[in-house]
Write an enzyme that holds these catalytic residues in place. Structure first.
Site, PDB file in Angstrom:
ATOM      1  N   ASP A 135       0.859  -1.193   0.000  1.00  0.00           N
ATOM      2  CA  ASP A 135       0.000   0.000   0.000  1.00  0.00           C
ATOM      3  C   ASP A 135       0.892   1.239   0.000  1.00  0.00           C
ATOM      4  O   ASP A 135       2.120   1.129  -0.120  1.00  0.00           O
ATOM      5  CB  ASP A 135      -0.982  -0.020   1.189  1.00  0.00           C
ATOM      6  CG  ASP A 135      -2.320   0.601   0.807  1.00  0.00           C
ATOM      7  OD1 ASP A 135      -2.320   1.793   0.457  1.00  0.00           O
ATOM      8  OD2 ASP A 135      -3.342  -0.100   0.828  1.00  0.00           O
ATOM      9  N   HIS A 204      -2.647   3.312  -4.300  1.00  0.00           N
ATOM     10  CA  HIS A 204      -2.155   2.621  -3.097  1.00  0.00           C
ATOM     11  C   HIS A 204      -0.759   2.043  -3.337  1.00  0.00           C
ATOM     12  O   HIS A 204      -0.467   0.919  -2.902  1.00  0.00           O
ATOM     13  CB  HIS A 204      -3.126   1.521  -2.657  1.00  0.00           C
ATOM     14  CG  HIS A 204      -4.419   2.066  -2.119  1.00  0.00           C
ATOM     15  ND1 HIS A 204      -4.527   2.569  -0.843  1.00  0.00           N
ATOM     16  CD2 HIS A 204      -5.645   2.208  -2.691  1.00  0.00           C
ATOM     17  CE1 HIS A 204      -5.783   2.986  -0.652  1.00  0.00           C
ATOM     18  NE2 HIS A 204      -6.461   2.786  -1.749  1.00  0.00           N
ATOM     19  N   ASP A 265      -8.568  -0.142  -6.387  1.00  0.00           N
ATOM     20  CA  ASP A 265      -9.496   0.747  -5.678  1.00  0.00           C
ATOM     21  C   ASP A 265      -8.904   2.142  -5.520  1.00  0.00           C
ATOM     22  O   ASP A 265      -7.695   2.331  -5.583  1.00  0.00           O
ATOM     23  CB  ASP A 265      -9.816   0.167  -4.287  1.00  0.00           C
ATOM     24  CG  ASP A 265      -8.560  -0.070  -3.454  1.00  0.00           C
ATOM     25  OD1 ASP A 265      -7.531  -0.460  -4.044  1.00  0.00           O
ATOM     26  OD2 ASP A 265      -8.595   0.138  -2.234  1.00  0.00           O
ATOM     27  N   GLU A 266      -9.784   3.100  -5.327  1.00  0.00           N
ATOM     28  CA  GLU A 266      -9.431   4.448  -4.890  1.00  0.00           C
ATOM     29  C   GLU A 266      -8.272   5.046  -5.700  1.00  0.00           C
ATOM     30  O   GLU A 266      -7.154   5.158  -5.221  1.00  0.00           O
ATOM     31  CB  GLU A 266      -9.098   4.421  -3.383  1.00  0.00           C
ATOM     32  CG  GLU A 266     -10.314   3.987  -2.566  1.00  0.00           C
ATOM     33  CD  GLU A 266     -10.050   3.870  -1.069  1.00  0.00           C
ATOM     34  OE1 GLU A 266     -10.933   4.232  -0.291  1.00  0.00           O
ATOM     35  OE2 GLU A 266      -8.950   3.407  -0.683  1.00  0.00           O
ATOM     36  N   ASP A 339     -12.505  -2.539  10.967  1.00  0.00           N
ATOM     37  CA  ASP A 339     -11.719  -1.431  11.519  1.00  0.00           C
ATOM     38  C   ASP A 339     -12.638  -0.303  11.990  1.00  0.00           C
ATOM     39  O   ASP A 339     -12.160   0.683  12.556  1.00  0.00           O
ATOM     40  CB  ASP A 339     -10.708  -0.894  10.493  1.00  0.00           C
ATOM     41  CG  ASP A 339     -11.348  -0.446   9.193  1.00  0.00           C
ATOM     42  OD1 ASP A 339     -12.399  -1.017   8.802  1.00  0.00           O
ATOM     43  OD2 ASP A 339     -10.794   0.464   8.544  1.00  0.00           O
ATOM     44  N   TRP A 381      -8.697  -3.726   8.014  1.00  0.00           N
ATOM     45  CA  TRP A 381      -7.709  -2.711   7.600  1.00  0.00           C
ATOM     46  C   TRP A 381      -6.994  -2.231   8.854  1.00  0.00           C
ATOM     47  O   TRP A 381      -7.590  -2.165   9.937  1.00  0.00           O
ATOM     48  CB  TRP A 381      -8.412  -1.541   6.893  1.00  0.00           C
ATOM     49  CG  TRP A 381      -9.112  -1.981   5.645  1.00  0.00           C
ATOM     50  CD1 TRP A 381     -10.448  -2.123   5.463  1.00  0.00           C
ATOM     51  CD2 TRP A 381      -8.506  -2.349   4.401  1.00  0.00           C
ATOM     52  NE1 TRP A 381     -10.721  -2.565   4.181  1.00  0.00           N
ATOM     53  CE2 TRP A 381      -9.558  -2.707   3.512  1.00  0.00           C
ATOM     54  CE3 TRP A 381      -7.193  -2.421   3.938  1.00  0.00           C
ATOM     55  CZ2 TRP A 381      -9.323  -3.133   2.196  1.00  0.00           C
ATOM     56  CZ3 TRP A 381      -6.960  -2.838   2.642  1.00  0.00           C
ATOM     57  CH2 TRP A 381      -8.001  -3.180   1.781  1.00  0.00           C
ATOM     58  N   GLU A 383      -4.848   0.703   9.526  1.00  0.00           N
ATOM     59  CA  GLU A 383      -4.254   2.024   9.783  1.00  0.00           C
ATOM     60  C   GLU A 383      -4.121   2.283  11.288  1.00  0.00           C
ATOM     61  O   GLU A 383      -3.136   2.850  11.748  1.00  0.00           O
ATOM     62  CB  GLU A 383      -5.124   3.130   9.186  1.00  0.00           C
ATOM     63  CG  GLU A 383      -5.037   3.271   7.680  1.00  0.00           C
ATOM     64  CD  GLU A 383      -6.096   2.450   6.965  1.00  0.00           C
ATOM     65  OE1 GLU A 383      -6.508   1.394   7.496  1.00  0.00           O
ATOM     66  OE2 GLU A 383      -6.504   2.860   5.856  1.00  0.00           O
TER      67      GLU A 383
HETATM   68  C1  ACM Z   1     -11.111  -0.616   0.122  1.00  0.00           C
HETATM   69  O1  ACM Z   1     -11.615  -0.585   1.255  1.00  0.00           O
HETATM   70  N1  ACM Z   1     -10.483   0.451  -0.353  1.00  0.00           N
HETATM   71  C2  ACM Z   1     -11.181  -1.818  -0.696  1.00  0.00           C
END
Ligand code: ACM
Length: 456
Positions: A135, A204, A265-266, A339, A381, A383
């Protein structure tokens, strides 16, 4: 222990009088049963386990372990004179994909922690570990041809405390060698779990850009020390494509999984060239005999080969993916992102996003049905999960509730689930040494005063 204690709930459990002494030999017999299914016959004379495949045998033994009691979840048994209740359990899973994503990129988890997590998934009859290896904040997968990915991309000088908070000034990093990952794959396989690795492209990817800036469009990059959605994307050039084809080829040499995840993604500011880049890497995986998996943003890309789509933004994305001919894993943020905060209480640590209570997770029902639906996946996730105790706190017992969504057919009644969890399953987690969130709120040492959050 009684058959009422089982979690996830089996298809049927028919008690009979008496008990069988434990430990007892288990007579394993081949049978024609649904995939991953088993039939457990327990009588005072002994135990017969019928199964059609290795996973079925494994799950029959997990059920037996639950019936023996929490002591069977310790690393060494402390009790003698244990018994198993007599009767017959027939069982098979609702879905073939019962997944959990573990993000080892935002916060590195030691290999021992990953192996322990595999054990916890196995105890819950989950069968896919989606390992998020790369990431913006870290690259955890050693690629000998590109040593900078881990020597540079595996480390950052600091991390943000909470969402939008101060830097903590504490260096963080780590990575797995190919042998570490082969070991994780083999350990998981012995527990009926497939490890689906993920290399996230074309967003990412700042850790890779920091190591090899020529993969991007700027002169230099740093491994990101913040959280959020970075606007740094890979430059979708032919040399970047060659680089990532080689990276994925090395990944394929380590991970036998039929499905390989490439993120997607994103990607704010993505162009048609970025979309083509993702399609070409998906086609590369297909040319190597694997099925690419992407997050639902990739549905905007024209001409994709058949993929597995992780429907995370909403339920509708999964429905759209299925009608476009893709297989689907439902993992919507609104329901199964572990999360996210577990209550609205101000003491709730790691206050990311929406509140997802235990009941919210337990009552999740995918909007998509039919042959395109491979199954469901919870997402951890990391973080804000900077050590294994925080992972335990956020994942459990919500992942126990999720296991029943993934495994058990039929209606779910939270009022029926809760006493089963409290009286029978939490003692198993205690015996396993899992520091789960207590049902009535965090222990004082589990709070995190002063760390800013982003409650919605
Ligand atoms: C994601 O939560 N960006 C897959």
């Amino acid at each position: 222990m009684s058959f009422d204690s089982l979690l996830p709930r089996p298809v049927s459990a028919t008690p009979a009088p008496g008990t069988c002494p434990w430990p007892s030999t288990v007579d394993v017999q081949a049978a024609s049963l649904p995939a991953e299914g088993y039939r457990l016959e327990i009588s005072p004379a002994g135990i017969v386990l019928h199964c059609g495949d290795a996973a079925g045998e494994f799950y029959g033994r997990q059920t037996l372990r639950q019936l023996v009691g929490p002591d069977a979840f310790r690393a060494a048994s402390l009790e003698t004179g244990l018994t198993v209740p007599c009767g017959v359990v027939e069982d098979h899973p609702r879905y073939g994909w019962r997944g959990c994503l573990l993000d080892v990129a935002r916060h590195y988890r030691t290999k021992a922690e990953v192996l322990r997590f595999v054990d916890l998934l196995a105890a819950h009859k989950l069968n896919v570990l989606n390992l998020h290896l790369t990431d913006d904040q870290g690259w955890r997968f050693e690629v000998p041809a590109y040593p900078g990915l881990t020597s540079v991309g595996g480390w950052r000088p600091s991390s943000m405390a909470g969402s939008g908070g101060e830097q903590d000034g504490r260096p963080h990093g780590g990575f797995y060698t190919g042998d570490d990952l082969r070991e994780i794959v083999a350990y998981a396989a012995a527990r009926a779990i497939t490890v689906v690795p993920e290399i996230d492209i074309p967003g990412h990817a700042r850790a890779a850009l920091a190591a090899y800036p020529s993969l991007g469009t700027e002169e230099s990059y740093e491994v990101w020390t913040g959280w959020g959605i970075s606007t740094s994307l890979l430059d979708p050039s032919s040399s970047t494509l060659d680089f990532f084809r080689a990276v994925f080829d090395h990944l394929l040499a380590i991970f036998p999984s039929p499905v390989i995840a490439l993120g997607g993604d994103e990607t704010p500011g993505a162009t048609d060239e970025h979309r083509k880049f993702v399609r070409l890497l998906a086609e590369h995986l297909v040319s190597r005999g694997r099925t690419p998996m992407g997050w639902d943003e990739v549905l905007d890309i024209a001409g994709l080969p058949p993929m597995v789509i992780g429907s995370w933004q909403n339920e509708e994305a999964g429905v759209r993916a299925a009608s476009a001919g893709h297989d689907v894993v439902m993992c919507p943020e609104q329901h199964v992102y572990l999360d996210h905060r577990q209550s609205a209480h101000p003491d709730e640590p790691v206050p990311v996003g929406w509140v997802h209570t235990l009941e919210d997770v337990y009552t999740y029902e995918p909007a998509l049905t039919g042959p395109r639906l491979r199954g469901v996946q919870a997402q951890v996730w990391s973080e804000h999960l900077d050590d294994v105790r925080r992972v335990d706190y956020m994942a459990f017992p919500r992942l126990s509730a999720f296991a029943e969504v993934a495994w058990s057919s039929g209606t779910r009644d939270y009022a029926e689930f809760l006493p089963r969890l409290r009286e029978h399953h939490l003692p198993r987690l205690d015996a396993l040494g899992v520091e789960y969130r207590p049902l009535d709120g965090p222990h004082p040492w589990q709070t995190r005063p002063g760390v800013p959050g982003r409650p919605r």
